[in-house]
Design a protein around this motif. Sequence first.
Motif, PDB file in Angstrom:
ATOM      1  N   GLU A  23       0.923  -1.409  -0.019  1.00 17.08           N
ATOM      2  CA  GLU A  23       0.104  -0.017   0.097  1.00 17.08           C
ATOM      3  C   GLU A  23       0.844   1.243   0.116  1.00 17.08           C
ATOM      4  N   TRP A  27      -0.221   0.409  -4.216  1.00 15.40           N
ATOM      5  CA  TRP A  27      -1.257  -0.582  -4.412  1.00 15.40           C
ATOM      6  C   TRP A  27      -2.498  -0.306  -3.499  1.00 15.40           C
ATOM      7  N   GLU A  28      -3.555  -0.626  -3.910  1.00 14.93           N
ATOM      8  CA  GLU A  28      -4.733  -0.460  -3.066  1.00 14.93           C
ATOM      9  C   GLU A  28      -5.311  -1.663  -2.920  1.00 14.93           C
ATOM     10  N   ALA A  29      -5.546  -2.105  -1.757  1.00 19.65           N
ATOM     11  CA  ALA A  29      -6.148  -3.588  -1.373  1.00 19.65           C
ATOM     12  C   ALA A  29      -7.536  -3.544  -1.681  1.00 19.65           C
ATOM     13  N   LEU A  55      -4.701  -6.781  -4.475  1.00 17.91           N
ATOM     14  CA  LEU A  55      -4.457  -5.645  -4.393  1.00 17.91           C
ATOM     15  C   LEU A  55      -4.210  -5.076  -6.063  1.00 17.91           C
ATOM     16  N   ARG A  57      -3.457  -1.722  -8.801  1.00 17.17           N
ATOM     17  CA  ARG A  57      -2.570  -0.518  -8.892  1.00 17.17           C
ATOM     18  C   ARG A  57      -2.762  -0.158 -10.530  1.00 17.17           C
TER      19      ARG A  57
END
Length: 59
Positions: A23, A27-29, A55, A57
């Motif tokens: 993150e 990156w987005e969970a 995740l 991105r």
Amino acid sequence: MAELKIVREWDAEIFHAKVLDLERQGWEAKRDTYKIVAEMSPEDGNVIHLHTIELVREK
């Protein structure tokens, strides 16, 4: 187009450390993909838990 990464880890502390590190890298969970699956260790019969999350991105 988005990149997808899956984090899978047996140890909860290592799992959460990996997710936090990713993150920080942008990156987005995807919280709705977070799963914990209990399995029995074939070696000793103890129950162990597999933590998994996706995740994404944007490129």
